[in-house]
Scaffold this motif. Structure first.
Motif, mmCIF file in Angstrom:
data_model
loop_
_atom_site.group_PDB
_atom_site.id
_atom_site.type_symbol
_atom_site.label_atom_id
_atom_site.label_comp_id
_atom_site.label_asym_id
_atom_site.label_seq_id
_atom_site.Cartn_x
_atom_site.Cartn_y
_atom_site.Cartn_z
ATOM 1 N N ARG A 116 0.833 -1.219 0.210
ATOM 2 C CA ARG A 116 0.022 -0.097 0.008
ATOM 3 C C ARG A 116 0.769 1.316 0.010
ATOM 4 O O ARG A 116 0.226 2.301 -0.074
ATOM 5 N N ARG A 117 2.194 1.247 -0.009
ATOM 6 C CA ARG A 117 3.047 2.425 0.022
ATOM 7 C C ARG A 117 4.173 1.938 -1.033
ATOM 8 O O ARG A 117 4.803 1.022 -0.785
ATOM 9 N N TYR A 118 4.270 2.927 -1.934
ATOM 10 C CA TYR A 118 5.199 2.925 -3.199
ATOM 11 C C TYR A 118 6.315 4.029 -2.954
ATOM 12 O O TYR A 118 5.688 5.290 -2.601
ATOM 13 N N LEU A 119 7.300 3.831 -3.669
ATOM 14 C CA LEU A 119 8.482 5.087 -4.049
ATOM 15 C C LEU A 119 7.811 5.755 -5.102
ATOM 16 O O LEU A 119 6.895 5.127 -6.017
ATOM 17 N N GLU A 120 8.088 6.742 -5.278
ATOM 18 C CA GLU A 120 7.715 7.575 -6.482
ATOM 19 C C GLU A 120 8.492 7.483 -7.556
ATOM 20 O O GLU A 120 8.241 8.039 -8.749
ATOM 21 N N THR A 121 9.424 6.607 -7.598
ATOM 22 C CA THR A 121 10.070 6.296 -8.714
ATOM 23 C C THR A 121 9.492 5.666 -9.828
ATOM 24 O O THR A 121 8.904 4.685 -9.540
ATOM 25 N N PRO A 122 9.380 5.984 -10.973
ATOM 26 C CA PRO A 122 8.744 5.574 -12.208
ATOM 27 C C PRO A 122 9.368 4.023 -12.281
ATOM 28 O O PRO A 122 10.412 3.889 -12.270
ATOM 29 N N ILE A 123 8.492 3.144 -12.826
ATOM 30 C CA ILE A 123 8.823 1.689 -13.299
ATOM 31 C C ILE A 123 9.773 1.723 -14.410
ATOM 32 O O ILE A 123 9.768 2.308 -15.293
ATOM 33 N N GLU A 124 11.254 1.371 -14.236
ATOM 34 C CA GLU A 124 12.213 1.249 -15.202
ATOM 35 C C GLU A 124 11.408 0.689 -16.505
ATOM 36 O O GLU A 124 10.564 -0.169 -16.412
ATOM 37 N N ILE A 174 -4.442 -4.051 -19.121
ATOM 38 C CA ILE A 174 -3.546 -2.922 -19.652
ATOM 39 C C ILE A 174 -2.575 -2.657 -18.497
ATOM 40 O O ILE A 174 -3.174 -2.779 -17.345
ATOM 41 N N LEU A 175 -1.564 -2.182 -18.634
ATOM 42 C CA LEU A 175 -0.633 -1.380 -17.677
ATOM 43 C C LEU A 175 -0.744 0.148 -18.029
ATOM 44 O O LEU A 175 -0.365 0.317 -19.051
ATOM 45 N N ALA A 176 -1.237 0.737 -17.027
ATOM 46 C CA ALA A 176 -1.279 2.153 -17.316
ATOM 47 C C ALA A 176 -0.624 3.110 -16.355
ATOM 48 O O ALA A 176 -0.349 2.564 -15.024
ATOM 49 N N ALA A 177 0.153 3.769 -16.787
ATOM 50 C CA ALA A 177 0.963 4.936 -15.879
ATOM 51 C C ALA A 177 -0.121 5.721 -14.836
ATOM 52 O O ALA A 177 -1.145 5.967 -15.247
ATOM 53 N N SER A 178 0.369 6.057 -13.818
ATOM 54 C CA SER A 178 -0.314 6.715 -12.609
ATOM 55 C C SER A 178 -0.733 8.290 -13.089
ATOM 56 O O SER A 178 0.247 8.863 -13.979
ATOM 57 N N PRO A 212 1.085 4.949 -5.907
ATOM 58 C CA PRO A 212 1.412 3.864 -6.958
ATOM 59 C C PRO A 212 1.820 4.711 -8.271
ATOM 60 O O PRO A 212 1.265 5.594 -8.572
ATOM 61 N N THR A 213 2.672 3.931 -8.833
ATOM 62 C CA THR A 213 3.215 4.621 -10.395
ATOM 63 C C THR A 213 2.426 3.961 -11.387
ATOM 64 O O THR A 213 2.432 4.432 -12.678
ATOM 65 N N GLY A 214 1.803 2.929 -11.275
ATOM 66 C CA GLY A 214 1.133 1.994 -12.250
ATOM 67 C C GLY A 214 -0.126 1.432 -11.788
ATOM 68 O O GLY A 214 -0.364 1.337 -10.563
ATOM 69 N N PRO A 273 -14.047 -5.769 -12.722
ATOM 70 C CA PRO A 273 -14.206 -6.284 -11.234
ATOM 71 C C PRO A 273 -13.271 -5.755 -10.378
ATOM 72 O O PRO A 273 -13.814 -5.423 -9.102
ATOM 73 N N ALA A 274 -12.149 -5.258 -10.962
ATOM 74 C CA ALA A 274 -10.830 -4.856 -9.670
ATOM 75 C C ALA A 274 -9.855 -4.313 -10.560
ATOM 76 O O ALA A 274 -9.625 -4.454 -11.757
ATOM 77 N N ILE A 275 -9.085 -3.557 -9.832
ATOM 78 C CA ILE A 275 -7.846 -3.073 -10.696
ATOM 79 C C ILE A 275 -6.449 -3.490 -9.341
ATOM 80 O O ILE A 275 -7.031 -3.839 -8.358
ATOM 81 N N VAL A 276 -5.439 -3.371 -9.942
ATOM 82 C CA VAL A 276 -4.275 -3.661 -9.068
ATOM 83 C C VAL A 276 -3.360 -2.461 -9.153
ATOM 84 O O VAL A 276 -2.813 -2.173 -10.246
ATOM 85 N N THR A 277 -2.805 -1.947 -8.211
ATOM 86 C CA THR A 277 -1.886 -0.974 -8.067
ATOM 87 C C THR A 277 -0.439 -1.613 -8.021
ATOM 88 O O THR A 277 -0.186 -2.607 -7.541
ATOM 89 N N THR A 278 0.300 -0.810 -8.482
ATOM 90 C CA THR A 278 1.753 -1.516 -8.848
ATOM 91 C C THR A 278 2.731 -0.258 -8.807
ATOM 92 O O THR A 278 2.654 0.969 -8.851
#
Length: 289
Positions: A18-26, A53-57, A77-79, A138-143
């Motif tokens: 539930r807690r992410y770094l603000e660093t974008p995914i490589e 799909i994978l979408a940027a935040s 979450p960055t994605g 139905p749901a999303i997933v933060t990453t």
């Protein structure tokens, strides 16, 4: 090979971050995850393909999370992994199966994830994936990359009960309901069932139950008393996530069995066992051998 590490290690390492770094995914990691998500379309028994799909935040996503009541619990979450599925038999089970495979792939890549349920009909998530008529999210997933302290010590995780799992004797049964299946009696499938036990589920309710019948493993949905019923969920636009949870359990079972060299396949073959109550229903069977 789908994963670079044993799936049992990946399942044990995964948690609801539930807690992410603000660093974008490589970029290379982002591309691999995006390609895997897009390629995930077909699940056992589902008569309706799913799309992911994978979408940027984006800023709109934060507003949508706030509307779901999860903003403040999930940080930076960055994605987002967004998925849709059409109407059809076993559609939500198939959605859960496919989304969990994507979650485990993201975990293998070193990313954190967290399932989020809610009403997405008019959200930015729906616009990002261009939801079509008769499709639903139905749901999303933060990453994203996990921030320090997001694991077992996370107070939100403790509040949600995510550090706890139901014991074997309440989940797995031998021959019929009411006879607990001991781990040592499960033989080669003990590790397979343990990976099912460790699976994520909506509100951590773990609604899956498994009954061993020789080399056949019958999966049942045992609904949580008081949990939003399927009919009410449809009325207000919330997916029946306990059915999606069954797909998650099936995903963990199949992937672990394959890793351990335990051959089998999914079938719809209700054995007609006497059930413990009206809240319990048959889902599917894994036929070993």
């Amino acid at each position: 090979m789908t994963f670079t590490q044993p799936v049992t290690e990946i399942i044990r390492r995964r948690y609801s971050c539930r807690r992410y770094l603000e660093t974008p995914i490589e970029e290379q990691t982002r591309q691999r995850l995006a390609e895997f998500a897009v390629s995930s379309t077909a699940a056992p028994f589902s008569s309706t393909p799913a799309r992911f799909i994978l979408a940027a935040s984006a800023e709109q996503d934060r507003q949508d999370l706030r509307g779901l009541g999860t903003y403040g619990f999930i940080k930076n979450p960055t994605g987002f992994i967004i998925g849709v599925v059409g109407r059809g038999d076993k559609n939500l089970e198939g959605f859960g199966y496919l989304m969990e495979r994507i979650v485990l792939f993201a975990t293998d890549l070193g990313l954190g994830t967290c399932w989020v349920g809610g009403i997405f009909t008019r959200s930015g998530f729906s616009r990002r994936i261009e939801t079509k008529k008769r499709e639903t999210i139905p749901a999303i997933v933060t990453t994203g990359y996990m921030a320090d302290g997001g694991g077992a010590g996370d107070p939100i995780r403790r509040m949600a009960g995510s550090n706890q799992r139901l014991p074997w004797e309440t989940l797995f049964f031998d021959t019929r309901w009411g006879i607990p299946l001991a781990p040592e009696a499960a033989g080669a499938y003990a590790e397979v069932l343990e990976m099912v036990r460790l699976g994520p589920s909506a509100s951590n309710k773990q609604p899956w139950r498994v009954v061993r019948d020789g080399d056949r493993w019958h999966f049942y949905l045992q609904r949580t008393p008081g949990y939003p019923a399927a009919g009410l969920g449809k009325l207000v636009g919330i997916a029946d996530l306990q059915r999606a949870d069954m797909g998650i359990a099936m995903c963990h079972f199949e992937l672990t069995a394959a890793e351990l060299g335990l051959a089998g396949q999914w079938q719809i073959d209700d054995p007609g066992l006497e059930l413990p109550g009206d809240l319990t229903s048959y889902t599917a069977t894994w036929a070993g051998g």
